[in-house]
Motif scaffolding. Structure first.
Motif, mmCIF file in Angstrom:
data_model
loop_
_atom_site.group_PDB
_atom_site.id
_atom_site.type_symbol
_atom_site.label_atom_id
_atom_site.label_comp_id
_atom_site.label_asym_id
_atom_site.label_seq_id
_atom_site.Cartn_x
_atom_site.Cartn_y
_atom_site.Cartn_z
ATOM 1 N N SER D 165 4.496 5.928 14.370
ATOM 2 C CA SER D 165 5.466 5.062 15.041
ATOM 3 C C SER D 165 4.709 3.850 15.582
ATOM 4 O O SER D 165 3.486 3.780 15.471
ATOM 5 C CB SER D 165 6.152 5.827 16.187
ATOM 6 O OG SER D 165 6.705 7.042 15.713
ATOM 7 N N ASN D 166 5.426 2.927 16.196
ATOM 8 C CA ASN D 166 4.761 1.728 16.714
ATOM 9 C C ASN D 166 3.744 2.039 17.807
ATOM 10 O O ASN D 166 2.757 1.348 17.946
ATOM 11 C CB ASN D 166 5.790 0.736 17.270
ATOM 12 C CG ASN D 166 6.492 -0.019 16.151
ATOM 13 O OD1 ASN D 166 6.088 0.066 14.987
ATOM 14 N ND2 ASN D 166 7.544 -0.747 16.500
ATOM 15 N N THR D 167 4.030 3.076 18.600
ATOM 16 C CA THR D 167 3.082 3.468 19.645
ATOM 17 C C THR D 167 2.856 4.972 19.581
ATOM 18 O O THR D 167 3.702 5.728 19.076
ATOM 19 C CB THR D 167 3.606 3.133 21.062
ATOM 20 O OG1 THR D 167 4.739 3.969 21.334
ATOM 21 C CG2 THR D 167 4.026 1.674 21.182
ATOM 22 N N GLU D 168 1.710 5.400 20.111
ATOM 23 C CA GLU D 168 1.406 6.838 20.147
ATOM 24 C C GLU D 168 2.429 7.584 20.991
ATOM 25 O O GLU D 168 2.809 8.706 20.685
ATOM 26 C CB GLU D 168 0.004 7.059 20.729
ATOM 27 C CG GLU D 168 -1.097 6.920 19.694
ATOM 28 C CD GLU D 168 -2.446 7.389 20.238
ATOM 29 O OE1 GLU D 168 -2.519 8.533 20.769
ATOM 30 O OE2 GLU D 168 -3.407 6.606 20.160
ATOM 31 N N GLN D 169 2.845 6.935 22.064
ATOM 32 C CA GLN D 169 3.784 7.580 22.979
ATOM 33 C C GLN D 169 5.116 7.852 22.272
ATOM 34 O O GLN D 169 5.677 8.943 22.373
ATOM 35 C CB GLN D 169 3.994 6.687 24.216
ATOM 36 C CG GLN D 169 5.001 7.208 25.219
ATOM 37 C CD GLN D 169 4.651 8.598 25.715
ATOM 38 O OE1 GLN D 169 3.487 8.883 26.019
ATOM 39 N NE2 GLN D 169 5.631 9.511 25.748
ATOM 40 N N GLU D 170 5.628 6.854 21.574
ATOM 41 C CA GLU D 170 6.894 7.044 20.859
ATOM 42 C C GLU D 170 6.770 8.144 19.812
ATOM 43 O O GLU D 170 7.692 8.947 19.618
ATOM 44 C CB GLU D 170 7.308 5.728 20.171
ATOM 45 C CG GLU D 170 7.819 4.683 21.146
ATOM 46 C CD GLU D 170 7.979 3.304 20.498
ATOM 47 O OE1 GLU D 170 8.857 2.548 20.947
ATOM 48 O OE2 GLU D 170 7.204 2.988 19.568
ATOM 49 N N ASN D 171 5.635 8.168 19.139
ATOM 50 C CA ASN D 171 5.435 9.183 18.104
ATOM 51 C C ASN D 171 5.410 10.577 18.724
ATOM 52 O O ASN D 171 6.037 11.518 18.217
ATOM 53 C CB ASN D 171 4.104 8.916 17.384
ATOM 54 C CG ASN D 171 4.134 9.338 15.936
ATOM 55 O OD1 ASN D 171 5.070 9.017 15.209
ATOM 56 N ND2 ASN D 171 3.092 10.063 15.514
ATOM 57 N N ARG D 172 4.723 10.695 19.815
ATOM 58 C CA ARG D 172 4.591 11.984 20.493
ATOM 59 C C ARG D 172 5.954 12.474 21.003
ATOM 60 O O ARG D 172 6.330 13.636 20.836
ATOM 61 C CB ARG D 172 3.577 11.820 21.636
ATOM 62 C CG ARG D 172 3.363 12.982 22.577
ATOM 63 C CD ARG D 172 3.246 14.348 21.919
ATOM 64 N NE ARG D 172 2.296 14.430 20.833
ATOM 65 C CZ ARG D 172 2.311 15.369 19.890
ATOM 66 N NH1 ARG D 172 3.237 16.341 19.911
ATOM 67 N NH2 ARG D 172 1.424 15.379 18.929
ATOM 68 N N THR D 173 6.705 11.568 21.626
ATOM 69 C CA THR D 173 8.027 11.942 22.142
ATOM 70 C C THR D 173 8.937 12.413 21.004
ATOM 71 O O THR D 173 9.652 13.414 21.128
ATOM 72 C CB THR D 173 8.676 10.743 22.862
ATOM 73 O OG1 THR D 173 7.804 10.341 23.926
ATOM 74 C CG2 THR D 173 10.035 11.111 23.447
#
Lengths: 201, 201, 201, 201
Positions: D165-173
Motif C-alpha cells: 500500500s502507499n504506507t506501511e501503516q495502511e498496509n498493516r491495518t
C-alpha cells in the motif's frame, strides 16, 4: 407480471436524492458478543432515532437493511415482533427503531446490503445519489455496505455517532477507513443538513 | 452480523438437489388481462398444488418467487392476506397455493427471479442443481427466470401443465423455446419423478 | 488503483444516449451449424457494417460484445486475427466487421452480454439509454442480452435485418418476442434515425 | 453461441481448488503517489514472482485481475507492452510479473475484482475454493476484492509480503482487518503449502 407494472417495474413511490439506511438494528443481539455490542449500540440507537425523525420530516426515505434471520422462510415483521416481545437483549434498540408502516425494508443474505438484494434497484428508482449509513456492526456489515455503495458511485455519509462495533477501536478504524478510502463524511449526525444533501447532485 | 451467522452466512436449513419454484402466483390478477390469464391460471394452479404436495412429501423445498407488490414497504404476508380476503380475481389461485409456514419466499423487483434477489444464494446453500419452474406468466416472468437459471447452469424442468400465459399460443411458444434453447424438460407434472431428480447430479 | 482513476472509476471517454452493440460476430463459425448460420449471417453482416458506419459518423459508440473464445487466457485481438487469417468459415463476416481501434469490446462468459461482464457499468458511464442490438444468434445470445437490457430499463432497438439465427423461423420468433414482450423496435436498419435516438430521453 | 460451447459455457481448461490472483500489478504507476507505492511494491513483486513460480509448478492457476486502463477500447496486451517499453515507473514490477501465455486475466472496471467481471464464473469453472490474493493497493483493490471473495464463501490467503500500500501503516491495518474480519491467513508467502491448500475442501 410486467403487464401490471405494480411494483418496481419502472417506478417507485418516492423520489429523493438522499436515503437513510438503518443496517442490522432489528436484531435480538442474542449472541456471545451481543452484550459488548449493546453497550455501544444503545446510545447509537438513540442518535439514529433522532436522525430518523429528521429524515421523515424532510421526506428522506428510510430503508431498513437487515439480515433475514427468518432464513427466507419467515418475514421481517416476525423478526420485529420477536425482538419486541421475547425479552431479548436487543429489545431496547428495536423499541427505539421500530419500523414505521411506510419505511422500506430490504433483507440481505450476507454482510453487504447490496449483495444479492434489491437495494441497488430500489435506490435507483428512488433516484438516490447519497446514502446515509447507520447501524451495526460498523466494522462489518456497515463497512461492507459502504464499500459496495462506493463502487456504485453513491456519495457516502456515515455519522460517527450512528454506527457501533464491538469495540471503540474497531469502530474508529472502520470510520477512518470509510473517511479516507471511501470519502465518506463521518461527522456527527447533528451536523447533517438533510435539505442540503437533498439538493446535492 | 456475521458473528452470529444465524442467517444464510454459510448454511441453510435444508439440503436438496431439487427445488420447486412457484412464480408470481400470489397475485390479485386485478389488471386488464387478468381475466384472460385466470382462465388458464386456475387449472394450472390445481396442477401446481398437486405437485407442491408431492414436493413437500419428498422433502423438496418450495420457494415462492414473487413480485413484491408492497413496493418494499409492505411484506409478503400482507400480499397473501390481500389476495385471500379482498374479493380479488386471483383469490381461487391463492387459496390453492397459500404458502405453508416452512416454504421459502424470495421477492423480486423485476421479471426474473434471479435479478437483484437472494435466489441464487438461497439455491446455492440448499445445494440445488435442478429447478422446477411453475407459475405465471409463462412467456414473461417464468421465461426470464428460466433464462437466468440456464445461464447459472441449473437443470431446468418446466412442466407444461404448471405454467400459464395470457394465450395458449404464447404459452406454447415459450415452452418450445425453453425446451429447445434451455434444454428444459417440459413434460407434464404427473410424469415427474422427484426422487430421481433428487438423485441426479 | 482508484487514486489514479484512469479507468472507468467515475468517467468514460464518450457520452451518448445510444450505443450500437455487435454480438458474437467475431466468430470462426467452425461448428456443426456454422454453415447454416453463415447463410443468414453474411447478408446480416453487410447490413451491420452499413449501420456501424452510420453510427461512427453520428458519434454513436460501437461495442463488440463477444464470447471470449480465448477462455480468459488469450485476448480479443487474437480471436480477430484467428478469424481473419486462418481460413475459417466466419472470415467474410469478420472482414466486414473488423473492430476499429476506438471501438469498445466486452467479453462475456455466457450467453447474455450483461451476465458477469462490465457492460452495464460501461453503458452507465457512457450515459446510454437506448441499445441497438445486432448479431448472432438472434434467438440465443441476442435474445438473452435483450432480456437483460430490458430488465435494466434500456430502450431496445433490434433491426430485423441485423440479426441472424440458424433458421428463418427461429429468427422471426425471437424478433416477435422482442417486439412484443420487450417492446423492441424491430424495423429494418435503414429506417433508424440515429440522431433522433440520441435526442430521446 | 452456446451451440459451440467453446468458451466457459460449461467448462474450463483447468481444475484447481486454489488460484493465485495478482491484482493491479500491470500498472505504470504514473500517478502522484506512484513513487511512494513503488518503494513497497518492488520488494512485493519479487515475492509474488517467487510465489507465482511455485504456483505454476504446482499447477495452481494464475489469474491477473487488473484495472482495464484501456478503458474497454484497448486490450490487456497493450497495457503490458506500455508498461514494459515506455520507460514508466512501474516497469521493474511488470518485468518481474509479465503474464505467461497460459495465465488467465480478468479486467475489472472498479476496485473489486468481482464487481462486473467474469471472475466469479471463472473461479467456479476452475472449481476454486481458496483464493490467494496478492498485489496493490493492499488497502484498496486487494481489500475490496477480499471482501467480495469472503461474501462468496471463498477461503482467503493474503500473504503479508505479497501486498503493498502507499504506507506501511495502511498496509498493516488492511492485513489486520482481513485476518480478523475475513479470517484470511496472512502469514508470509514462504510459509504457504500449496499442495495442502489444493487438498483442502
Amino acid at each position: 407480471m410486467p403487464a401490471k407494472n405494480q411494483d418496481l417495474h419502472g417506478n417507485a413511490p418516492d423520489k429523493s436524492a438522499v436515503a437513510l439506511l438503518i443496517i442490522d438494528c432489528i436484531n435480538d443481539l442474542e449472541f456471545p458478543e451481543g452484550d459488548q455490542l449493546l453497550r455501544y449500540a444503545l446510545p447509537m440507537a438513540r442518535q439514529i432515532r433522532s436522525l430518523k425523525e429528521r429524515a421523515r420530516s424532510a421526506k428522506v426515505p428510510v430503508i431498513y437493511v437487515n439480515d433475514n434471520f427468518g432464513r427466507w422462510q419467515s418475514n421481517f415483521n416476525n423478526q420485529v415482533e420477536h425482538c419486541l416481545n421475547d425479552g431479548v437483549r436487543g429489545q431496547p434498540i428495536v423499541e427505539l427503531l421500530t419500523p414505521d408502516v411506510d419505511d422500506y425494508f430490504v433483507l440481505k443474505p450476507k454482510h453487504s446490503g447490496f449483495y444479492s438484494t434489491a437495494l441497488d434497484v430500489l435506490l435507483e428508482y428512488l433516484a438516490v445519489r447519497t446514502v446515509i449509513l447507520t447501524g451495526v456492526a460498523g466494522n462489518i456489515c456497515v463497512l461492507f455496505t459502504a464499500n459496495d455503495a462506493y463502487l456504485r458511485d453513491y456519495h457516502l455519509v456515515v455519522p460517527a455517532d450512528c454506527v457501533a462495533s464491538n469495540t471503540e477501536q474497531e469502530n474508529r478504524t472502520a470510520l477512518d477507513e470509510m473517511a479516507k478510502v471511501l470519502k465518506a463524511d463521518t461527522r456527527g449526525s447533528t451536523e447533517l443538513d438533510l435539505a442540503k444533501l437533498k439538493a446535492r447532485d
